[in-house]
Enzyme design. Structure first.
Site, PDB file in Angstrom:
ATOM      1  N   ARG A 205       0.951  -1.933   0.014  1.00 14.43           N
ATOM      2  CA  ARG A 205       0.454   0.222   0.034  1.00 14.43           C
ATOM      3  C   ARG A 205       0.896   1.027   0.328  1.00 14.43           C
ATOM      4  NH1 ARG A 205      -3.622  -3.110   3.343  1.00 14.43           N
ATOM      5  NH2 ARG A 205      -2.519  -2.790   4.993  1.00 14.43           N
ATOM      6  N   ASP A 241     -16.243  -1.296  -4.743  1.00 19.98           N
ATOM      7  CA  ASP A 241     -16.000  -3.231  -3.893  1.00 19.98           C
ATOM      8  C   ASP A 241     -17.703  -3.335  -3.847  1.00 19.98           C
ATOM      9  OD1 ASP A 241     -14.060  -4.090  -2.234  1.00 19.98           O
ATOM     10  OD2 ASP A 241     -16.431  -4.400  -0.910  1.00 19.98           O
ATOM     11  N   ASP A 289      -6.428  -5.863  -5.955  1.00 18.32           N
ATOM     12  CA  ASP A 289      -6.400  -6.154  -4.527  1.00 18.32           C
ATOM     13  C   ASP A 289      -7.346  -7.252  -4.945  1.00 18.32           C
ATOM     14  OD1 ASP A 289      -5.183  -7.612  -3.107  1.00 18.32           O
ATOM     15  OD2 ASP A 289      -6.030  -5.860  -1.058  1.00 18.32           O
ATOM     16  N   CYS A 329      -3.484 -12.916  -3.813  1.00 16.72           N
ATOM     17  CA  CYS A 329      -3.561 -13.838  -2.461  1.00 16.72           C
ATOM     18  C   CYS A 329      -3.540 -15.553  -2.112  1.00 16.72           C
ATOM     19  CB  CYS A 329      -4.135 -13.610  -1.465  1.00 16.72           C
ATOM     20  SG  CYS A 329      -5.779 -13.312  -1.557  1.00 16.72           S
TER      21      CYS A 329
END
Length: 385
Positions: A205, A241, A289, A329
């Site tokens: 970040r 989001d 992300d 991830c």
């Protein structure tokens, strides 16, 4: 301690440096309940001491090759070593990881700092037996205002353990205000993702914030953690989001930092990127992300299609010279697969992309060479040529 007998294959795995011994390699189970047990191979030769989890597929998580008592002194040695490593890092933050499980020789133990509060996760039946000793040591070494157990992780069901969130010591608020470089944010300790925030992305970040310029886009924004860093240099930031609750916290975090140039959008990121491409939109800085698309090995092929689509569309949205900070991830998407996916996305996007940096998890989330599971976060910074 009880004795577990394991196959030569299981013993060899530990001797090579990986602490997991699976149920299929346990030829004689310990007679007692979960806890620390001595481990020998089929010939009776010494292997070490491990944490025994009777219900788990990972039956043994090895602690040491030395025959010794697993007591408060043992846990103190391991916890002190973990804390010393973080002290040497001297993170420019008040929220970061203090203990990273297997990577610190403390299998299935997670300890995160959020200001003066510690949040722990105890993720195996074998370790659960030592909860009181560990909590007492954390109180002694760190003197926190409170210790919260975020033991609401589904993997505990595989261990035969309940899912629960409980205060183990002191007082713990619903959320904590913490600092990350020049940015402040509120982490939801009792109900947020993971232990309250995605601490493994802390260094990424800050790096994205250093590169940010022009019009920026933060996809899968969650609480706006990337957006807050982008907004300090970019002219404007769109934070996308699908969770209205997460975006409400992102807006609150923006206000906390006095940032008026962040616009939140509640949308499915795939749909949003398609619509922006169709509209001819352009951004100078983009962050991708996403959550783990491949939580199991059999989901890799589908996950790669998803990763490729969002990266391809992001590449098409980049202004000339613009930066794309992209991550995965998913442990099952290894570095080679991640890079191949990006190469394919760039080819289909029809534009050359300069590989600027390879990124990974923050240094307070260390990785051990012999334990690939400790290295799960892949990232790259690309530039549109």
């Amino acid at each position: 301690m009880q004795i577990a007998r394991v196959t030569g294959r299981g013993a060899a795995r530990w001797r090579r440096g990986h602490p997991w011994i699976y149920a299929s390699d346990v030829v004689k189970r310990p007679a007692g309940p979960a806890g620390a047990v001595r481990v020998v191979d089929e010939r009776g030769d010494w292997v070490g001491i491990g944490l025994w989890s009777p219900a788990s597929t990972i039956s043994l998580r090895m602690l040491t090759s030395v025959d010794r008592v697993i007591d408060a002194e043992f846990w103190a040695e391991r916890i002190d070593a973990a804390l010393s490593y973080r002290a040497a890092l001297d993170p420019d933050a008040t929220a970061y990881r203090l203990v990273h499980g297997e990577a610190d020789g403390l299998p299935t133990l997670i300890v995160d700092r959020y200001g003066d509060v510690l949040v722990v996760q105890i993720l195996s039946a074998g370790l659960e037996v030592f909860r009181d000793e560990i909590v007492e040591l954390l109180r002694d070494r760190w003197a926190p205002a409170g210790i919260l157990a975020r033991n609401d992780v589904p993997v505990r069901r595989l261990e035969g353990l309940p899912l629960e969130v409980e205060v183990l010591w002191g007082e713990v608020p619903e959320e904590a205000e913490v600092r990350e470089g020049a940015v402040r944010y509120r982490a939801g300790l009792r109900g947020g993702q993971k232990t309250g925030a995605f601490l493994d992305q802390r260094e990424n970040r800050e790096r994205a914030g250093e590169l940010a310029r022009g019009r920026a886009l933060d996809c899968f924004s969650y609480h706006g953690s990337f957006a807050l860093h982008l907004a300090r240099r970019a002219e404007s930031v769109v934070a996308v989001d699908s969770s209205a609750d997460a975006l409400a916290r992102a807006e609150a975090n923006a206000a906390l930092n006095g940032l008026g140039n962040i616009e939140v959008r509640e949308a499915n990121v795939f749909d949003f990127l398609r619509a922006e491409e169709a509209a001819g939109a352009e951004y100078e800085t983009i962050v991708l992300d996403p959550p783990a698309f491949a939580k199991r090995r059999d989901a890799v092929e589908k996950a790669l299609r998803g990763y490729k689509e969002i990266n391809l569309r992001a590449m098409r949205l980049l202004a000339p010279g613009g930066y794309l900070c992209t991550f995965s991830c998913s442990y099952h998407i290894g570095p080679d697969l991640f890079r191949a996916m990006l190469e394919s996305a760039a080819a289909d996007a029809g534009r050359p992309m300069r590989w600027v940096e390879t990124r990974g998890q923050a240094a307070d989330h260390p990785a051990i060479v012999q334990i690939p599971e400790t290295s799960y976060l892949k990232g790259a910074i690309l530039q549109a040529v």
